[in-house]
Motif scaffolding. Sequence first.
Motif, mmCIF file in Angstrom:
data_model
loop_
_atom_site.group_PDB
_atom_site.id
_atom_site.type_symbol
_atom_site.label_atom_id
_atom_site.label_comp_id
_atom_site.label_asym_id
_atom_site.label_seq_id
_atom_site.Cartn_x
_atom_site.Cartn_y
_atom_site.Cartn_z
ATOM 1 N N ARG A 272 0.845 -1.193 0.000
ATOM 2 C CA ARG A 272 0.000 0.000 0.000
ATOM 3 C C ARG A 272 0.881 1.244 0.000
ATOM 4 O O ARG A 272 1.728 1.412 0.872
ATOM 5 C CB ARG A 272 -0.909 0.000 1.220
ATOM 6 N N SER B 290 0.924 5.642 -0.499
ATOM 7 C CA SER B 290 0.110 6.808 -0.175
ATOM 8 C C SER B 290 0.580 7.977 -1.038
ATOM 9 O O SER B 290 1.761 8.061 -1.374
ATOM 10 C CB SER B 290 0.284 7.144 1.302
ATOM 11 N N ARG C 30 -4.320 4.344 -1.654
ATOM 12 C CA ARG C 30 -5.606 4.798 -1.143
ATOM 13 C C ARG C 30 -5.601 6.311 -0.994
ATOM 14 O O ARG C 30 -4.686 6.882 -0.411
ATOM 15 C CB ARG C 30 -5.895 4.132 0.201
ATOM 16 N N PHE C 31 -6.641 6.926 -1.526
ATOM 17 C CA PHE C 31 -6.825 8.367 -1.388
ATOM 18 C C PHE C 31 -7.838 8.592 -0.273
ATOM 19 O O PHE C 31 -8.965 8.122 -0.354
ATOM 20 C CB PHE C 31 -7.353 8.975 -2.695
ATOM 21 N N ARG C 32 -7.423 9.326 0.758
ATOM 22 C CA ARG C 32 -8.312 9.583 1.890
ATOM 23 C C ARG C 32 -8.706 11.054 1.923
ATOM 24 O O ARG C 32 -7.864 11.927 1.684
ATOM 25 C CB ARG C 32 -7.616 9.239 3.204
ATOM 26 N N GLY C 33 -9.951 11.280 2.257
ATOM 27 C CA GLY C 33 -10.427 12.657 2.430
ATOM 28 C C GLY C 33 -10.238 13.494 1.183
ATOM 29 O O GLY C 33 -10.633 13.130 0.093
ATOM 30 N N ARG C 34 -9.583 14.662 1.358
ATOM 31 C CA ARG C 34 -9.408 15.602 0.249
ATOM 32 C C ARG C 34 -8.329 15.171 -0.742
ATOM 33 O O ARG C 34 -8.166 15.800 -1.775
ATOM 34 C CB ARG C 34 -9.037 16.987 0.805
ATOM 35 N N ILE D 39 -8.384 12.805 -2.677
ATOM 36 C CA ILE D 39 -9.015 12.334 -3.910
ATOM 37 C C ILE D 39 -9.008 13.425 -4.980
ATOM 38 O O ILE D 39 -8.989 13.128 -6.179
ATOM 39 C CB ILE D 39 -10.449 11.810 -3.636
ATOM 40 N N GLN E 255 -5.437 13.507 -7.398
ATOM 41 C CA GLN E 255 -5.099 12.203 -7.959
ATOM 42 C C GLN E 255 -3.825 12.231 -8.787
ATOM 43 O O GLN E 255 -3.116 11.234 -8.872
ATOM 44 C CB GLN E 255 -6.241 11.684 -8.830
ATOM 45 N N ASN F 166 -11.975 4.896 -4.083
ATOM 46 C CA ASN F 166 -10.916 5.805 -3.630
ATOM 47 C C ASN F 166 -9.553 5.120 -3.622
ATOM 48 O O ASN F 166 -8.623 5.589 -2.979
ATOM 49 C CB ASN F 166 -11.253 6.357 -2.238
ATOM 50 N N THR F 167 -9.432 3.988 -4.323
ATOM 51 C CA THR F 167 -8.165 3.242 -4.361
ATOM 52 C C THR F 167 -7.696 3.059 -5.796
ATOM 53 O O THR F 167 -8.441 2.559 -6.640
ATOM 54 C CB THR F 167 -8.343 1.862 -3.701
#
Length: 182
Positions: free
Chosen positions: A101, A103, A133-137, A139, A142, A171-172
């Motif tokens: 994973r 980030s 994985r994109f979390r919160g803002r 996204i 990208q 979001n992944t």
Amino acid sequence: MSNINNRKVAPNNVNTDLFNEKIPFKEVLVIDANGDQLGVMSKRDALEKAYSQNLDLLCVAPKARPAVCKILDYGRYHFEQQKKAKEAKRKQHVVEIKALRLSPIIDTHDFETKLKHAQKWINAGMKVKIDMRFRGRMISRQEVGKEIMNQFLDKMSDIATVEKKPSLEGNTMSTVLAPKKK
């Protein structure tokens, strides 16, 4: 089938071969032990012919009309089938997929560590699935994640091929790397 706690449980070693008395057809095309066709005959006559030679009658093509049965030693046949299955199982190669994973805000040291893990797994013949994985803002940023993913894929390009292009699912963002063929 045995009945354990009111559940029907099938045994693991179920033999589905149609042989001798288990053959459900009235008429069968019979092939003798040498491979010669003896013609279409009743099941009873075919069984008598097999038993007279101290052999068994095995249905080798139950879907054919009439069904094709062969006279042979069923014990030896069953042993050979088990031996072939065991040999095939031994030769098959199961490819393990390891997951990593990333980030979008990964540090260089973490990036290098994950890269080393991926290289080790690829060299061991495993596939590597990389998720970001994109979390919160995040996204909305990208392109930063895509840039890091592409950087990771570039560093792995000498030993791995991209089996599945990076794609965003929810979001992944994920991709799959496989070892290059030698």
